[in-house]
Design a protein around this motif. Structure first.
Motif, PDB file in Angstrom:
ATOM      1  N   LEU A   1       0.841  -1.106   0.071  1.00 30.64           N
ATOM      2  CA  LEU A   1       0.052  -0.048  -0.044  1.00 30.64           C
ATOM      3  C   LEU A   1       0.775   1.297  -0.130  1.00 30.64           C
ATOM      4  N   PHE A   2       2.020   1.146   0.834  1.00 34.97           N
ATOM      5  CA  PHE A   2       2.866   2.213   0.775  1.00 34.97           C
ATOM      6  C   PHE A   2       3.369   2.655  -0.660  1.00 34.97           C
ATOM      7  N   LEU A   3       3.810   1.430  -1.356  1.00 34.70           N
ATOM      8  CA  LEU A   3       4.298   1.864  -2.604  1.00 34.70           C
ATOM      9  C   LEU A   3       3.330   2.148  -3.710  1.00 34.70           C
ATOM     10  N   VAL A   4       2.142   1.914  -3.514  1.00 30.87           N
ATOM     11  CA  VAL A   4       1.045   2.259  -4.528  1.00 30.87           C
ATOM     12  C   VAL A   4       1.004   3.715  -4.238  1.00 30.87           C
ATOM     13  N   VAL A   5       1.115   4.375  -2.975  1.00 29.36           N
ATOM     14  CA  VAL A   5       0.919   5.861  -2.752  1.00 29.36           C
ATOM     15  C   VAL A   5       2.386   6.372  -3.318  1.00 29.36           C
ATOM     16  N   ILE A   6       3.403   5.822  -3.242  1.00 32.83           N
ATOM     17  CA  ILE A   6       4.577   6.559  -3.536  1.00 32.83           C
ATOM     18  C   ILE A   6       4.632   6.537  -5.147  1.00 32.83           C
ATOM     19  N   LEU A   7       4.397   5.273  -5.805  1.00 28.39           N
ATOM     20  CA  LEU A   7       4.428   5.349  -7.183  1.00 28.39           C
ATOM     21  C   LEU A   7       3.496   5.885  -8.087  1.00 28.39           C
ATOM     22  N   GLY A   8       2.202   6.067  -7.244  1.00 29.48           N
ATOM     23  CA  GLY A   8       1.239   6.601  -7.829  1.00 29.48           C
ATOM     24  C   GLY A   8       1.351   8.313  -7.771  1.00 29.48           C
ATOM     25  N   ALA A   9       1.757   8.834  -6.639  1.00 30.61           N
ATOM     26  CA  ALA A   9       1.996  10.127  -6.390  1.00 30.61           C
ATOM     27  C   ALA A   9       3.212  10.752  -7.119  1.00 30.61           C
ATOM     28  N   THR A  10       4.224   9.979  -7.771  1.00 26.53           N
ATOM     29  CA  THR A  10       5.208  10.324  -8.506  1.00 26.53           C
ATOM     30  C   THR A  10       5.089  10.020  -9.687  1.00 26.53           C
ATOM     31  N   GLN A  11       4.009   9.455 -10.379  1.00 27.30           N
ATOM     32  CA  GLN A  11       4.165   9.238 -11.754  1.00 27.30           C
ATOM     33  C   GLN A  11       3.873  10.317 -12.621  1.00 27.30           C
ATOM     34  N   VAL A  12       3.928  10.472 -13.932  1.00 26.46           N
ATOM     35  CA  VAL A  12       3.700  11.419 -14.949  1.00 26.46           C
ATOM     36  C   VAL A  12       2.059  11.876 -14.571  1.00 26.46           C
ATOM     37  N   GLY A  13       1.890  13.189 -14.511  1.00 28.81           N
ATOM     38  CA  GLY A  13       0.518  13.698 -14.288  1.00 28.81           C
ATOM     39  C   GLY A  13       0.125  14.067 -12.968  1.00 28.81           C
ATOM     40  N   ALA A  14       1.011  13.093 -11.956  1.00 27.29           N
ATOM     41  CA  ALA A  14       0.544  13.422 -10.582  1.00 27.29           C
ATOM     42  C   ALA A  14       1.019  14.970  -9.965  1.00 27.29           C
ATOM     43  N   PRO A  15       0.413  15.354  -9.102  1.00 27.69           N
ATOM     44  CA  PRO A  15       0.606  16.683  -8.598  1.00 27.69           C
ATOM     45  C   PRO A  15       1.982  16.375  -7.801  1.00 27.69           C
ATOM     46  N   ALA A  16       2.958  16.649  -8.388  1.00 27.94           N
ATOM     47  CA  ALA A  16       4.553  16.419  -7.608  1.00 27.94           C
ATOM     48  C   ALA A  16       4.740  17.278  -6.408  1.00 27.94           C
ATOM     49  N   GLN A  17       4.133  18.539  -6.435  1.00 22.51           N
ATOM     50  CA  GLN A  17       4.212  19.173  -5.467  1.00 22.51           C
ATOM     51  C   GLN A  17       3.916  18.733  -3.983  1.00 22.51           C
ATOM     52  N   ILE A  18       2.935  18.118  -3.981  1.00 20.61           N
ATOM     53  CA  ILE A  18       2.392  17.568  -2.743  1.00 20.61           C
ATOM     54  C   ILE A  18       2.620  16.096  -2.493  1.00 20.61           C
TER      55      ILE A  18
END
Length: 218
Positions: free
Chosen positions: A130-147
């Protein structure tokens, strides 16, 4: 080398601040306080070293990123060495500061009374996934990188809130290896749980992103 130095410092900070909070202030701030110490340390480093190395500060995260096709194996191995080194040096620093005043407790991971080895292993697999789902999802192209750092750090807080009474929460082999070398006992004999479990969970999440099942539509 710049990335390795960043990962060393980042992992050192996570273990020094968060495990230090558990060792020196755990009786005062409780599980919730220690949980926030882990999350806040990660958030701080995410913005401090994130632009340099991505702020993995966790061998399982690096494995997940590798499995997702976002880094090479030589780079992953370099990250692992820096992360484990940072965790060991941080625990050494805590040991020196404590000057024997920890009663052998270095916030090591072990399956708590009332839970089985399998239960502890399963928790570490699921929580790291679950931790990696958040990490990989939050850092993929199109995700709001600032948050991204904020989202990842808060997820780590949530994982610790449920996991501390089960395994003292690892989801990070480096965080487990450093304290285990100084604490010994169950933290060392059960160390395999906190290496294998997080790696399985991270690899599973990475493969899902690599397959495109959790990648955002371009």
């Amino acid at each position: 080398m710049k990335k390795a130095i960043a990962e060393f410092i980042g992992t050192f900070t996570l273990v020094f601040i968060a495990c230090g909070a558990a060792i020196f202030a755990g009786s005062v701030i409780g599980w919730a306080g220690v949980s926030f110490a882990f999350g806040l340390a990660l958030i701080g480093m995410a913005y401090g070293i994130g632009p340099i190395s991505g702020c993995h500060i966790n061998p399982a995260v690096s494995l997940g990123v590798f499995m997702a096709g976002r880094m090479t194996m030589p780079e992953m191995l370099q990250y692992w060495a820096a992360q484990i080194g940072g965790a060991i040096v941080a625990t050494l620093a805590l040991s020196i500061i404590a000057n024997g005043g920890t009663d052998g407790n270095f916030a090591g991971n072990h399956v708590m009374d009332g839970y089985t080895i399998f239960g502890g292993l399963l928790f570490e697999i699921i929580a790291t996934f679950l931790f990696l789902v958040v990490i990989l999802g939050a850092t993929q192209v199109g995700a709001p990188a600032q948050i991204a750092g904020l989202a990842i750090g808060l997820m780590l807080v949530a994982i610790h809130l449920i996991g501390i009474p089960i395994t003292n929460t690892s989801v990070n082999p480096a965080r487990s290896i450093g304290p285990a070398l100084f604490q010994g006992g169950a933290a060392l004999t059960q160390l395999w749980i906190f290496i294998i479990g997080p790696m399985i969970g991270a690899a599973a999440a990475g493969m899902l992103f690599k397959s495109g099942m959790l990648e955002a539509d371009k």
